[in-house]
Scaffold this active site. Structure first.
Site, PDB file in Angstrom:
ATOM      1  N   MET A 156       0.840  -1.208   0.000  1.00 56.78           N
ATOM      2  CA  MET A 156       0.000   0.000   0.000  1.00 56.78           C
ATOM      3  C   MET A 156       0.869   1.251   0.000  1.00 56.78           C
ATOM      4  SD  MET A 156      -3.143   0.340  -0.357  1.00 56.78           S
ATOM      5  CE  MET A 156      -4.516   1.448  -0.198  1.00 56.78           C
ATOM      6  N   GLY A 157       1.860   1.251  -0.899  1.00 51.89           N
ATOM      7  CA  GLY A 157       2.728   2.428  -1.047  1.00 51.89           C
ATOM      8  C   GLY A 157       2.057   3.482  -1.912  1.00 51.89           C
ATOM      9  N   ARG A 158       2.894   4.358  -2.455  1.00 47.46           N
ATOM     10  CA  ARG A 158       2.369   5.510  -3.215  1.00 47.46           C
ATOM     11  C   ARG A 158       1.471   5.094  -4.378  1.00 47.46           C
ATOM     12  NH1 ARG A 158       8.005   7.226  -2.384  1.00 47.46           N
ATOM     13  NH2 ARG A 158       8.405   5.604  -3.907  1.00 47.46           N
ATOM     14  N   ILE A 159       1.945   4.124  -5.186  1.00 44.99           N
ATOM     15  CA  ILE A 159       1.171   3.770  -6.395  1.00 44.99           C
ATOM     16  C   ILE A 159      -0.131   3.071  -5.998  1.00 44.99           C
ATOM     17  CG2 ILE A 159       1.192   2.394  -8.520  1.00 44.99           C
ATOM     18  CD1 ILE A 159       4.270   2.938  -8.635  1.00 44.99           C
ATOM     19  N   THR A 240       0.928  -4.642 -11.698  1.00 41.54           N
ATOM     20  CA  THR A 240       1.758  -3.563 -12.261  1.00 41.54           C
ATOM     21  C   THR A 240       3.043  -3.437 -11.442  1.00 41.54           C
ATOM     22  OG1 THR A 240       0.524  -1.991 -10.891  1.00 41.54           O
ATOM     23  CG2 THR A 240      -0.119  -2.141 -13.218  1.00 41.54           C
ATOM     24  N   ARG A 242       5.994  -6.216 -10.058  1.00 43.59           N
ATOM     25  CA  ARG A 242       7.103  -6.911 -10.695  1.00 43.59           C
ATOM     26  C   ARG A 242       6.624  -8.290 -11.119  1.00 43.59           C
ATOM     27  NH1 ARG A 242       8.884  -2.908 -11.904  1.00 43.59           N
ATOM     28  NH2 ARG A 242      10.863  -1.928 -11.398  1.00 43.59           N
ATOM     29  N   GLU A 271       9.924 -11.724 -18.306  1.00 49.63           N
ATOM     30  CA  GLU A 271       9.877 -10.549 -19.180  1.00 49.63           C
ATOM     31  C   GLU A 271      11.166 -10.384 -19.981  1.00 49.63           C
ATOM     32  OE1 GLU A 271       8.161  -7.470 -16.729  1.00 49.63           O
ATOM     33  OE2 GLU A 271       9.241  -5.965 -17.905  1.00 49.63           O
ATOM     34  N   HIS A 289       4.849  -3.833 -20.126  1.00 55.28           N
ATOM     35  CA  HIS A 289       5.467  -2.999 -19.088  1.00 55.28           C
ATOM     36  C   HIS A 289       5.325  -1.501 -19.421  1.00 55.28           C
ATOM     37  CE1 HIS A 289       8.709  -3.280 -15.709  1.00 55.28           C
ATOM     38  NE2 HIS A 289       7.946  -2.211 -15.541  1.00 55.28           N
TER      39      HIS A 289
HETATM   40  C1  DGY Z   1       9.669   1.283 -12.540  1.00 53.64           C
HETATM   41  O1  DGY Z   1       9.976   2.475 -12.639  1.00 53.64           O
HETATM   42  O2  DGY Z   1      10.108   0.578 -11.638  1.00 53.64           O
HETATM   43  C2  DGY Z   1       8.732   0.723 -13.559  1.00 53.64           C
HETATM   44  O3  DGY Z   1       8.640  -0.620 -13.528  1.00 53.64           O
HETATM   45  C3  DGY Z   1       9.046   1.244 -14.940  1.00 53.64           C
HETATM   46  O4  DGY Z   1       8.597   2.533 -14.960  1.00 53.64           O
END
Ligand code: DGY
Length: 323
Positions: A156-159, A240, A242, A271, A289
């Protein structure tokens, strides 16, 4: 005074490369082909700074170069699991990243994936472009509503918080999360989010599980067959974060058995390789990605690297120092 010598491992947006070339003695990678271990060794041996991206593996072998001249790895990207931080520290290297500037952009992409997989958008587009559409009918391509459903966050960080804000405020979703390092109580309250005591608790309740934990050993294969078996039947998973947080074969199996209804993925265990089985499935949305891939954000990321380099070579601590 001579300009610091820096090596950029991939193409960056033109406006950022222009500034790099003006301010530093810069070697660009005009071919945009990933550098080999020996090329990275040569860069570390000849430049004051090397600026990798999240797809350059900077492991102990790379950092074992003899007679390294570089003293800073100014990485372009927020994640740093591609860099062996212990080896970097042992080699006396400062490591920086580019947080904050890609938060909204990546949150937008998490929502894109969720909406696309829930509403069968990729499948619908393939259907139409394949000339299979025969017209509107009440039972055609019914998807799953997101409004009022529960979105469960692992990390639950920024993103994650920016994604949760969109899901809660824009789509009326309930927010639950698990994070061993939870945000401040005020931030949790502003999202009307419920904190869970374990990832399993999230799996048991979420209609959409969204991954936002860092990569690395601690989260490798966190989402495996056992985790899928604890998810609600018919849940969706969004990644989104890793790629290797999800064990790809376990995901394929969970999709095949119907244990989960679909997946929206921007990152992959191997990947840029994606399993043929996954690529053949209709109920998955697969993106290459693209989390931070808007012009505005990629320029901002490049500028953030430049700010870190400027600070470092002025003798100050860079704002985004990781180690
Ligand atoms: C990151 O910055 O870590 C993303 O995976 C690519 O923007």
């Amino acid at each position: 005074m001579s300009k610091p010598k820096i090596v950029i491992t991939r193409r960056w947006p033109q406006e950022v490369e222009d500034i790099l070339v003006e301010e530093f003695d810069t070697t660009l990678n005009e071919t945009d082909v990933p550098m080999t271990v020996s090329e990275l060794h040569a860069a570390l041996q000849s430049a004051d700074a090397v600026c990798p991206t999240v797809s350059d593996k900077i492991d102990a072998e790379v950092l074992g170069a003899a007679n390294m001249k570089s003293t800073i790895l100014a990485s372009n990207g927020v994640g740093f699991n591609h860099i062996d931080l212990d080896a970097a520290k042992a080699a006396g290297l400062t490591v920086t990243n580019t947080p904050d500037v890609l938060t909204d952009c990546t949150a937008d992409l998490a929502m894109t994936l969720m909406l696309m997989v829930a509403r069968r958008a990729g499948e619908g587009e393939r259907h139409l472009r394949g000339n299979q559409w025969t017209g509107w009918r009440p039972t055609h391509m019914m998807g799953t509503s997101v409004t009022g459903k529960t979105m469960g966050f692992i990390g639950m960080g920024r993103i994650a918080q920016a994604t949760a804000q969109r899901a809660a405020m824009g789509f009326g979703m309930n927010i639950i999360f698990y994070d061993p390092y939870p945000p401040a109580a005020a931030d949790i309250a502003s999202l009307n989010a419920t904190q869970c005591d374990s990832a399993d608790e999230v799996f048991a309740q979420a209609d959409f599980v969204s991954l936002h934990c860092p990569g690395g050993d601690a989260t490798h294969h966190l989402i495996n067959a056992d985790a899928f078996s604890k998810m609600k039947n018919g849940a969706f998973i969004i990644n989104t974060a890793r790629g290797d947080v999800i064990e790809e074969q376990a995901l394929v199996d969970a999709l095949k058995s119907g244990q989960i209804a679909g997946a929206g993925l921007d990152v992959f265990e191997f990947e840029p390789k994606v399993s043929d089985e996954l690529a053949a499935m209709e109920n998955v949305v697969l993106l290459p990605h693209l989390g931070s891939a808007t012009r505005e954000t990629r320029v901002a990321m490049g500028m953030r690297v430049i700010d870190n380099l400027r600070a470092y070579f002025a003798g100050n601590t860079p704002g985004d120092k990781v180690v």
